[in-house]
Design an enzyme around this catalytic site. Structure first.
Site, short mmCIF file in Angstrom:
data_model
loop_
_atom_site.label_atom_id
_atom_site.label_comp_id
_atom_site.label_asym_id
_atom_site.label_seq_id
_atom_site.Cartn_x
_atom_site.Cartn_y
_atom_site.Cartn_z
NE ARG A 280 -3.70 -2.39 0.18
CZ ARG A 280 -3.40 -3.53 -0.48
NH1 ARG A 280 -2.39 -3.59 -1.32
NH2 ARG A 280 -4.15 -4.59 -0.33
CB SER B 97 -9.18 -2.38 4.40
OG SER B 97 -9.66 -3.57 3.85
CD GLU C 28 -5.62 -0.29 2.64
OE1 GLU C 28 -5.40 -1.29 3.35
OE2 GLU C 28 -6.15 -0.37 1.51
#
Ligand code: FAD
Length: 304
Positions: free
Chosen positions: A179, A229, A299
């Site tokens: 990420r 998420s 995230e």
């Protein structure tokens, strides 16, 4: 200090009147349905227009943010000063090239790229068909799902640096990690990406896409506004499981709630504000740390 009216006129001279919105609610451009007004929301249609807007902001000292589909962003309640440059359906060409290559502009959705690949008999992008963002967002975040990630297939990304220089980065130069990417750290604008895919039967690709879509629909609260998420996966754990084990499923602050369907998601049950989501995130982090000793890291990109 720039004069807002003359900067509006300058932006309109660069990209056309209809491509510049003022005081545009970011809630209308994020999947969380949260966010106050962007001072300017600009939707360029060509690489030259993107470069012209980036140059204009740099020269005038106007803050610049890039927005794709807004599916991984929490935009502030008070809105954002400066330009929010939106690269979505205004900048979304997809081309199939010889040798199993595909090139997509930053605003093309993962869904559209996966569908074009399937139709061309090219496999490898199925993992992304249900990630509700753009190629630009996927390149910045190194988006991934179901054992696939953007860096598995991307061979090249074209970008603008903060100085407005146009560069082409190879995959090693893009420095993708979990990420994260060099483009994220250096504040580059992603213009397009080239993917290397492999030949396969369209029917087989379609079947894999249908299977992944079904798995996503079963597990994720797709019927509610969210940004996917909320937290990164901590090494050796699943964020959703840690949150569930801390007794937080369904826990809410204002209209922001830990999803009752998937504890890894925060959902907006009505009129959640960014302050609600930030309050919920802080509480979840504190309680999970106390319960399991694991520090959860967001995230979702928390814009301020
Ligand atoms: C229901 C749901 C399910 C999700 N499932 C997944 C999943 O399985 N896997 C996964 O990885 N993610 C998932 N996400 C999160 C999100 O879809 C991804 O992170 C996606 O890659 C974000 O793309 P975007 O275009 O929406 O980016 P945005 O949310 O608009 O932006 C995200 C970040 O990228 C930057 N950015 C966007 N475009 C550009 C560009 N062209 N140039 C420079 N910077 C840019 C923004 O400034 C911001 O920092 C999910 C989200 C939702 C709502």
């Amino acid at each position: 200090m720039i004069d807002a009216a003359s900067f509006t006129a300058h932006l309109r001279s660069l990209v056309g009147d209809n491509a510049v919105l003022t005081e545009e609610p970011l809630a209308a451009h994020t999947t969380f349905r949260i966010g106050g007004p962007a001072q300017w929301l600009v939707r360029p249609r060509t690489e030259d227009e993107v470069a012209a807007v980036v140059d204009a902001c740099r020269e005038a000292g106007v803050p610049l943010r890039i927005l794709g589909a807004g599916s991984n962003v929490l935009a502030p309640d008070e809105g954002l000063p400066g330009v929010t440059l939106k690269l979505a359906d205004n900048f979304a060409a997809v081309e199939v090239l010889p040798g199993g290559l595909m090139r997509a502009q930053a605003g093309a959705t993962n869904e559209a790229v996966a569908a074009a690949a399937r139709d061309a008999g090219l496999a490898g992008y199925e993992f992304a068909c249900g990630i509700p963002g753009t190629i630009g967002g996927a390149a910045i975040m190194n988006a991934g799902a179901y054992e696939g990630q953007f860096s598995d297939v991307a061979v090249e990304v074209r970008c603008l640096t903060v100085e407005g220089e146009s560069v082409t980065l190879t995959a090693p130069e893009a420095a993708w990690g979990y990420r994260t990417s060099r483009m994220m750290h250096e504040g580059m604008v992603v213009l397009s990406a080239t993917l290397q895919l492999r030949p396969d039967a369209s029917e087989a690709i379609a079947a894999r896409m249908a299977d992944l879509t079904q798995r996503r629909e079963e597990k994720q609260p797709l019927e509610m506004p969210s940004a996917g998420s909320t937290f990164k996966r901590p090494e050796g754990y699943f964020a959703g499981k840690l949150i569930q084990d801390a007794g937080l499923q369904g826990f809410s602050v204002g209209d922001a709630q830990v999803s009752t369907k998937h504890a890894g998601f925060v959902v907006n049950t009505g009129n959640a504000t960014a302050a609600d989501v930030l309050g919920l995130i802080a509480e979840v982090q504190a309680r999970v740390l106390a319960d399991s000793g694991v520090a959860l890291e967001p995230e979702v990109r928390l814009w301020s």
